[in-house]
Design a protein around this motif. Structure first.
Motif, PDB file in Angstrom:
ATOM      1  N   CYS A  29      40.432  59.187 -16.996  1.00  0.00           N
ATOM      2  CA  CYS A  29      41.253  58.651 -15.900  1.00  0.00           C
ATOM      3  C   CYS A  29      42.639  59.280 -15.878  1.00  0.00           C
ATOM      4  O   CYS A  29      43.238  59.447 -14.812  1.00  0.00           O
ATOM      5  CB  CYS A  29      41.370  57.134 -16.000  1.00  0.00           C
ATOM      6  SG  CYS A  29      39.850  56.251 -15.580  1.00  0.00           S
ATOM      7  N   GLY A  71      43.909  60.843 -12.517  1.00  0.00           N
ATOM      8  CA  GLY A  71      44.939  60.074 -11.831  1.00  0.00           C
ATOM      9  C   GLY A  71      46.350  60.577 -12.018  1.00  0.00           C
ATOM     10  O   GLY A  71      47.300  59.913 -11.615  1.00  0.00           O
ATOM     11  N   SER A 104      42.449  51.537 -15.763  1.00  0.00           N
ATOM     12  CA  SER A 104      41.985  52.158 -14.528  1.00  0.00           C
ATOM     13  C   SER A 104      40.487  51.937 -14.319  1.00  0.00           C
ATOM     14  O   SER A 104      40.045  51.610 -13.224  1.00  0.00           O
ATOM     15  CB  SER A 104      42.288  53.660 -14.514  1.00  0.00           C
ATOM     16  OG  SER A 104      43.681  53.890 -14.466  1.00  0.00           O
ATOM     17  N   CYS A 105      39.693  52.111 -15.387  1.00  0.00           N
ATOM     18  CA  CYS A 105      38.233  51.975 -15.229  1.00  0.00           C
ATOM     19  C   CYS A 105      37.631  50.884 -16.090  1.00  0.00           C
ATOM     20  O   CYS A 105      36.467  50.534 -15.908  1.00  0.00           O
ATOM     21  CB  CYS A 105      37.541  53.306 -15.507  1.00  0.00           C
ATOM     22  SG  CYS A 105      37.549  53.790 -17.256  1.00  0.00           S
ATOM     23  N   GLU A 112      45.236  53.997 -20.788  1.00  0.00           N
ATOM     24  CA  GLU A 112      44.349  54.712 -19.880  1.00  0.00           C
ATOM     25  C   GLU A 112      43.479  55.664 -20.691  1.00  0.00           C
ATOM     26  O   GLU A 112      43.930  56.236 -21.681  1.00  0.00           O
ATOM     27  CB  GLU A 112      45.159  55.481 -18.844  1.00  0.00           C
ATOM     28  CG  GLU A 112      44.387  55.825 -17.585  1.00  0.00           C
ATOM     29  CD  GLU A 112      45.296  56.248 -16.449  1.00  0.00           C
ATOM     30  OE1 GLU A 112      45.064  55.812 -15.316  1.00  0.00           O
ATOM     31  OE2 GLU A 112      46.240  57.029 -16.694  1.00  0.00           O
ATOM     32  N   CYS A 149      40.923  50.660 -20.896  1.00  0.00           N
ATOM     33  CA  CYS A 149      41.544  51.491 -19.870  1.00  0.00           C
ATOM     34  C   CYS A 149      41.818  50.619 -18.656  1.00  0.00           C
ATOM     35  O   CYS A 149      40.905  49.985 -18.117  1.00  0.00           O
ATOM     36  CB  CYS A 149      40.622  52.653 -19.495  1.00  0.00           C
ATOM     37  SG  CYS A 149      41.201  53.617 -18.078  1.00  0.00           S
ATOM     38  N   ARG A 203      52.982  55.219 -15.769  1.00  0.00           N
ATOM     39  CA  ARG A 203      52.555  54.941 -14.401  1.00  0.00           C
ATOM     40  C   ARG A 203      53.781  54.636 -13.541  1.00  0.00           C
ATOM     41  O   ARG A 203      54.570  53.748 -13.859  1.00  0.00           O
ATOM     42  CB  ARG A 203      51.598  53.744 -14.403  1.00  0.00           C
ATOM     43  CG  ARG A 203      51.041  53.331 -13.049  1.00  0.00           C
ATOM     44  CD  ARG A 203      49.965  54.261 -12.586  1.00  0.00           C
ATOM     45  NE  ARG A 203      48.904  54.471 -13.579  1.00  0.00           N
ATOM     46  CZ  ARG A 203      47.909  53.585 -13.810  1.00  0.00           C
ATOM     47  NH1 ARG A 203      47.839  52.465 -13.133  1.00  0.00           N
ATOM     48  NH2 ARG A 203      46.982  53.866 -14.711  1.00  0.00           N
TER      49      ARG A 203
END
Length: 223
Positions: A157, A161, A114-115, A153, A112, A137
């Motif tokens: 998330c 998000g 994002s994290c 992702e 991912c 995105r």
């Protein structure tokens, strides 16, 4: 405004499905594939036409986006373009193919973005395993305008998000203010596509997630 009837056979399946969601299911409510089959008996791939609505800005969540849903359930969250109106059925995006999915996952290291969690790993403090999907995105460009790019992702998330946009101009501006040593360090992380965190940095990240009382106790213990 009077809407066309979702039972009108003169309309295409996707338009009928959109009208069915609006007039029968209703925003915020849950439906299943069996509900779709029951509404459109004898219509092949009716459930696929429902999925196609996502390309027109419709938000239809599965258990990947909404953990409260069962495996066969979907939630009609928000209406997008009124595809039953003339000229409104042009796609706002294109479906992600399996080839694109594999390419994005490989490019993003099956993590991912994002994290940093990998598929199958459990989230800290829970028994929930992460699932990776492909998200769109929005990225603001230095020359103006925006582009939509694909990124790996996790399910958690994606929910948290949704609707956020990255600002490439702002990030480049911050990078331009780095000193030569910091810039070299950043480039090394980028080349390796990872950063090793010290024990203190890892503890700082965990500390930041604690409630206020626990943060005070932690700080007092260290002192």
């Amino acid at each position: 405004m009077n809407l066309p009837s979702w039972t009108d056979p003169k309309l295409g399946t996707m338009k009928r499905a959109a009208l069915w969601l609006v007039t029968v299911v209703g925003e915020g409510n849950v439906f299943t594939k069996e509900d779709v089959k029951g509404a459109f008996p004898g219509v092949s791939q009716a459930d696929r036409r429902v999925r196609d609505l996502r390309d027109h800005g419709w938000q239809i969540d599965t258990n990947r986006e909404d953990a409260a849903l069962g495996q066969h359930e979907q939630r009609f969250v928000k209406q997008g373009l009124p595809v039953w109106e003339p000229g409104k059925a042009a796609k706002s995006g294109v479906s992600i193919t399996q080839t694109q999915r594999r390419e994005v996952l490989t490019r993003d290291g099956h993590l991912c973005r994002s994290c940093g969690i990998a598929p199958g790993e459990t989230y800290a403090g829970s028994y929930e395993a992460a699932q990776l999907d492909i998200a769109r995105r929005t990225v603001k460009q230095p020359a103006g305008g925006e582009v939509v790019e694909l990124v790996a992702e996790c399910n958690r998330c994606r929910v948290g998000g949704r609707g956020q946009a990255a600002d490439l101009t702002a990030i480049l501006s911050r990078a331009s203010r780095l000193g030569s040593l910091e810039r070299s360090l950043l480039l090394r992380w980028i080349d390796q596509d990872k950063r090793e965190f010290s024990a203190a940095e890892e503890l700082w990240a965990v500390y930041r997630t604690l409630p206020a009382d626990s943060r005070a106790k932690f700080r007092e213990a260290l002192s």
